[in-house]
Design an enzyme around this catalytic site. Structure first.
Site, PDB file in Angstrom:
ATOM      1  N   TYR A   1      52.105 -51.603  20.273  1.00 21.98           N
ATOM      2  CA  TYR A   1      51.438 -52.433  21.283  1.00 21.98           C
ATOM      3  C   TYR A   1      52.469 -53.130  22.164  1.00 21.98           C
ATOM      4  CZ  TYR A   1      48.806 -56.223  23.402  1.00 21.98           C
ATOM      5  OH  TYR A   1      48.262 -57.101  24.307  1.00 21.98           O
TER       6      TYR A   1
ATOM      7  N   SER B   1      51.425 -58.292  28.722  1.00 17.09           N
ATOM      8  CA  SER B   1      51.308 -59.265  27.640  1.00 17.09           C
ATOM      9  C   SER B   1      52.642 -59.972  27.491  1.00 17.09           C
ATOM     10  CB  SER B   1      50.974 -58.528  26.333  1.00 17.09           C
ATOM     11  OG  SER B   1      51.095 -59.373  25.208  1.00 17.09           O
TER      12      SER B   1
END
Length: 175
Positions: free
Chosen positions: A79, A66
């Site tokens: 995350y 990401s």
């Protein structure tokens, strides 16, 4: 199942991720553990388990990281840290596996039109509210093409590439 189907594996795509939006101190421990189990542990162990087949086939690995991997992500701390792990692992494995003909690519998309933001309870976040987000199909196509070229990473979208580059140059205080 792979061995039962003939034992050849050309491509492994690790495309799973979870995260919860909110203060780290307020996030229940079981949710933190779930994020780490899915984003870090499952990806690592699955890759390790299938590696002999990928080496035998001189295959490809595409790991979904990401843009959160490039800078701290307040309110998505675990995350972001997990995706930084995925990116770092991908770059390290790419070097280790190069002599075996296996390529490893880290796909680093930014916000994408998926259910992630609803699941993470952040659909009203400034990160996504009112933004025109790319489709999963566009991100997947870019990642798959990068994997086929043997690229180390793919950051989808010019704004995301600019942000990732800027994050490498910016001082920690600014990040």
């Amino acid at each position: 199942a792979v061995q039962a189907a003939g034992g050849r594996l050309d491509v492994l795509i690790n495309n799973a991720g979870a995260g919860d939006f909110g203060l780290f101190a307020d996030t229940p421990a079981d949710k933190l553990a779930h994020t780490l189990q899915l984003d870090v542990v499952a990806l690592t162990l699955l890759t390790r388990r299938l590696l002999p087949l990928l080496v035998a086939a001189r295959g490809h690995i595409l790991n979904l990281a990401s843009t959160a991997a490039f800078q701290p992500t307040p309110y998505l701390a675990v995350y972001g840290a997990a995706k930084a792990y995925v990116r770092s692992l991908s770059l390290a494995l790419a070097e280790e596996l190069r002599p075996h003909g296996v390529t490893v690519t880290a796909l680093c998309p930014g916000p994408t039109q998926t259910g992630f933001f609803d699941h993470a309870r952040m659909h009203q976040s400034a990160l996504v509210k009112g933004q025109r987000l790319p489709t999963p199909e566009a991100v997947a196509a870019a990642g798959f093409a990068a994997m086929q070229r043997g690229d180390l990473s793919e950051v989808h979208g010019w704004r995301n590439r600019l942000m990732a580059f800027g994050a490498r140059m910016a001082p920690n205080r600014l990040l």
